[in-house]
Design a protein around this motif. Structure first.
Motif, mmCIF file in Angstrom:
data_model
loop_
_atom_site.group_PDB
_atom_site.id
_atom_site.type_symbol
_atom_site.label_atom_id
_atom_site.label_comp_id
_atom_site.label_asym_id
_atom_site.label_seq_id
_atom_site.Cartn_x
_atom_site.Cartn_y
_atom_site.Cartn_z
ATOM 1 N N SER A 162 -8.349 10.001 4.522
ATOM 2 C CA SER A 162 -7.172 10.508 5.234
ATOM 3 C C SER A 162 -6.156 11.134 4.288
ATOM 4 C CB SER A 162 -6.510 9.367 6.014
ATOM 5 O OG SER A 162 -6.107 8.320 5.141
ATOM 6 N N GLU A 163 -6.190 10.775 2.999
ATOM 7 C CA GLU A 163 -5.247 11.339 2.034
ATOM 8 C C GLU A 163 -5.720 12.705 1.534
ATOM 9 O OE1 GLU A 163 -3.480 7.291 -0.088
ATOM 10 O OE2 GLU A 163 -5.339 8.177 -0.833
ATOM 11 N N HIS A 204 -4.597 9.658 -11.232
ATOM 12 C CA HIS A 204 -5.333 8.450 -10.870
ATOM 13 C C HIS A 204 -5.277 7.409 -11.979
ATOM 14 C CE1 HIS A 204 -8.287 6.442 -8.282
ATOM 15 N NE2 HIS A 204 -8.816 5.976 -9.408
ATOM 16 N N ASP A 259 -11.743 5.816 5.413
ATOM 17 C CA ASP A 259 -10.904 5.135 6.396
ATOM 18 C C ASP A 259 -10.918 5.838 7.753
ATOM 19 O OD1 ASP A 259 -9.575 7.389 5.580
ATOM 20 O OD2 ASP A 259 -7.621 6.419 5.343
ATOM 21 N N GLN A 282 -12.683 5.611 -0.484
ATOM 22 C CA GLN A 282 -12.629 4.704 0.670
ATOM 23 C C GLN A 282 -12.603 5.542 1.943
ATOM 24 O OE1 GLN A 282 -9.565 1.642 0.664
ATOM 25 N NE2 GLN A 282 -9.540 1.584 2.891
ATOM 26 N N ARG A 316 -8.451 7.673 -0.407
ATOM 27 C CA ARG A 316 -8.832 7.579 1.000
ATOM 28 C C ARG A 316 -9.109 8.958 1.591
ATOM 29 N NH1 ARG A 316 -4.725 4.314 -0.265
ATOM 30 N NH2 ARG A 316 -4.984 2.069 0.073
ATOM 31 N N GLU A 359 0.844 -1.195 0.000
ATOM 32 C CA GLU A 359 0.000 0.000 0.000
ATOM 33 C C GLU A 359 0.877 1.242 0.000
ATOM 34 O OE1 GLU A 359 -2.480 2.051 3.454
ATOM 35 O OE2 GLU A 359 -3.554 0.305 2.682
ATOM 36 N N ALA A 360 0.679 2.101 -0.984
ATOM 37 C CA ALA A 360 1.431 3.353 -1.069
ATOM 38 C C ALA A 360 0.467 4.513 -0.883
ATOM 39 C CB ALA A 360 2.132 3.450 -2.418
ATOM 40 N N ARG A 361 0.629 5.242 0.181
ATOM 41 C CA ARG A 361 -0.242 6.369 0.468
ATOM 42 C C ARG A 361 0.329 7.622 -0.186
ATOM 43 N NH1 ARG A 361 -3.808 4.744 4.211
ATOM 44 N NH2 ARG A 361 -4.507 6.872 4.613
ATOM 45 N N ARG A 362 -0.553 8.446 -0.733
ATOM 46 C CA ARG A 362 -0.124 9.638 -1.459
ATOM 47 C C ARG A 362 -0.282 10.880 -0.586
ATOM 48 N NH1 ARG A 362 -4.375 7.751 -5.649
ATOM 49 N NH2 ARG A 362 -5.075 7.052 -3.596
ATOM 50 N N ASP A 363 0.565 11.839 -0.880
ATOM 51 C CA ASP A 363 0.533 13.112 -0.164
ATOM 52 C C ASP A 363 0.074 14.196 -1.132
ATOM 53 O OD1 ASP A 363 0.809 15.298 1.434
ATOM 54 O OD2 ASP A 363 2.975 15.126 1.725
ATOM 55 N N GLU A 408 -6.989 2.065 -8.303
ATOM 56 C CA GLU A 408 -6.621 2.836 -7.114
ATOM 57 C C GLU A 408 -7.869 3.277 -6.354
ATOM 58 O OE1 GLU A 408 -2.354 5.024 -8.054
ATOM 59 O OE2 GLU A 408 -4.232 6.121 -8.347
#
Length: 413
Positions: free
Chosen positions: A89-90, A80, A118, A116, A87, A24-28, A84
């Motif tokens: 949180s992102e 995108h 989260d 999503q 989220r 899992e790679a979270r984006r900033d 994918e």
């Protein structure tokens, strides 16, 4: 810029076989730079912009909201690719720091199936805090009971979230005290329960016993305790005082305090039709029949009096002028709910009368008491007119009878 133009029709991008991600790679998204990262030809962005335009027209989003959502979608979907997910949180830090609408952007992302959520539900965070310090054996039963109250189960309906909060808050001090001596609810005895109740009086004693009965009853059904220590402990009858009518000056002050068409309609519904705030919030446009002068409140048909008819027409004219294209079916809306389909908040109903002696709830109670005084203390009549249960109707008739007897005694004197 192309972002602000009417988007061209678009469809969901066709996805072929997808390579599952190795990790899992979270984006900033806070680092997004428009000149460097914007990809306006991304098919997912095109589909999202078309979807945002459709939702904006359906819900009458103001131009500023549409522009904000357009900017947000460029940030989130320029890079995108199929498979994918986006989220909460992102996107929250990036959109909030730019003053863009998180809620409306989420609606678009959810509509195209890439969002999503989260976030940890507030109830979970609250429950974790309230269970801290309780012995592990007791905690398991309490957690299971609290979740059933909140979420419901195969044989139980979910309760209002405020009920679950109130129940656990009421007995948490008791549970903490028992956790010092016991490791499980099965160790709690009838004498332990009575000791706790003896230190309380009135409504606090009654409420605590009701909550403990609920907890131990659930534990007994689950088979985690063998005997219910609250059995055969009497709650006691609650003695209600005599309801008193509102002073005319208090009612007049509340009438003078409401200036907006929506607030005047809310006041009339409470003071004339004894409608609860929840019922007022749930009212739909179809519940108001101007032509036949009828109003449906929680399934009960009521005739429209001249006052309510006047303020209802005034509100409908204002609603039609202010939000002509809103898709919200509720009778009462505001600048926030006009963009969606949900009801107004309870706070928006009570705020105009904050600080007044005659609140919406007191006006509702006063209307039912007035009916009992003018028509006679007949509980069947009150139950039929306002849809009250038997105990509540009897309470109003008892108060009306006592007030009428007091008035008769004063006349004799």
């Amino acid at each position: 810029s192309d972002v602000y133009k009417r988007p061209a029709p678009a469809h969901q991008p066709v996805s072929g076989w997808l390579q599952p991600p190795l990790f899992e790679a979270r984006r900033d998204f806070t680092r997004f730079d428009r000149q460097e990262h914007a990809r306006l030809d991304n098919p997912w962005l095109a589909w999202a912009r078309h979807t945002a335009h459709r939702l904006g027209e359906a819900h009458d989003w103001p131009r500023g909201v549409r522009l904000d959502v357009g900017r947000a979608l460029v940030i989130v979907l320029s890079g995108h690719v199929s498979g994918e997910v986006v989220r909460h949180s992102e996107i929250f830090p990036a959109l909030r720091s730019r003053g863009l609408s998180v809620q409306r952007t989420v609606e678009v992302l959810a509509d195209i199936g890439v969002f999503q959520d989260d976030r940890t539900p507030s109830f979970e965070q609250w429950l974790e805090r309230k269970l801290e310090g309780i012995a592990s054996g007791i905690r398991r039963d309490v957690e299971h009971w609290a979740r059933l109250l909140h979420d419901g189960g195969p044989r139980s309906q979910p309760r209002d979230e405020a009920t679950a909060w109130g129940y656990l808050n009421r007995i948490r001090p008791v549970l903490l005290e028992w956790s010092v001596r016991y490791g499980h609810l099965r160790e709690v005895t009838r004498d332990d329960v009575l000791t706790q109740l003896d230190a309380l009086h009135g409504s606090q004693r009654r409420h605590t016993l009701i909550v403990l009965r609920s907890l131990f009853g659930r534990a007994k059904k689950s088979g985690t305790i063998f005997k219910n220590p609250t059995s055969r402990i009497r709650v006691g009858q609650h003695e209600y005082g005599i309801l008193q009518p509102l002073e005319p000056e208090h009612v007049n002050n509340s009438v003078a305090a409401v200036a907006k068409p929506a607030d005047r309609l809310v006041l009339a519904l409470a003071a004339v039709h004894a409608a609860r705030s929840g019922a007022i919030r749930r009212l739909q446009l179809d519940d108001l029949d101007i032509g036949n002068r009828k109003l449906v409140i929680d399934g009960r048909v009521r005739p429209l009096d001249a006052l309510t008819l006047h303020v209802a027409r005034e509100w409908l004219d204002h609603r039609r002028y202010r939000w002509p294209d809103t898709a919200n079916p509720h009778l009462l809306i505001n600048k926030f709910t006009a963009l969606g389909t949900g009801p107004v908040s309870a706070v928006s109903l009570t705020t105009p009368l904050r600080g007044q002696a005659a609140t919406l709830e007191q006006l509702r109670v006063d209307r039912q008491l007035e009916e009992a005084l003018s028509h006679g203390p007949d509980p069947l009549h009150l139950a039929e007119v306002f849809g009250l249960d038997a105990k509540t109707a009897i309470r109003y008739t008892d108060s009306a009878r006592a007030l009428l007897e007091q008035a008769a005694e004063q006349q004799l004197r």
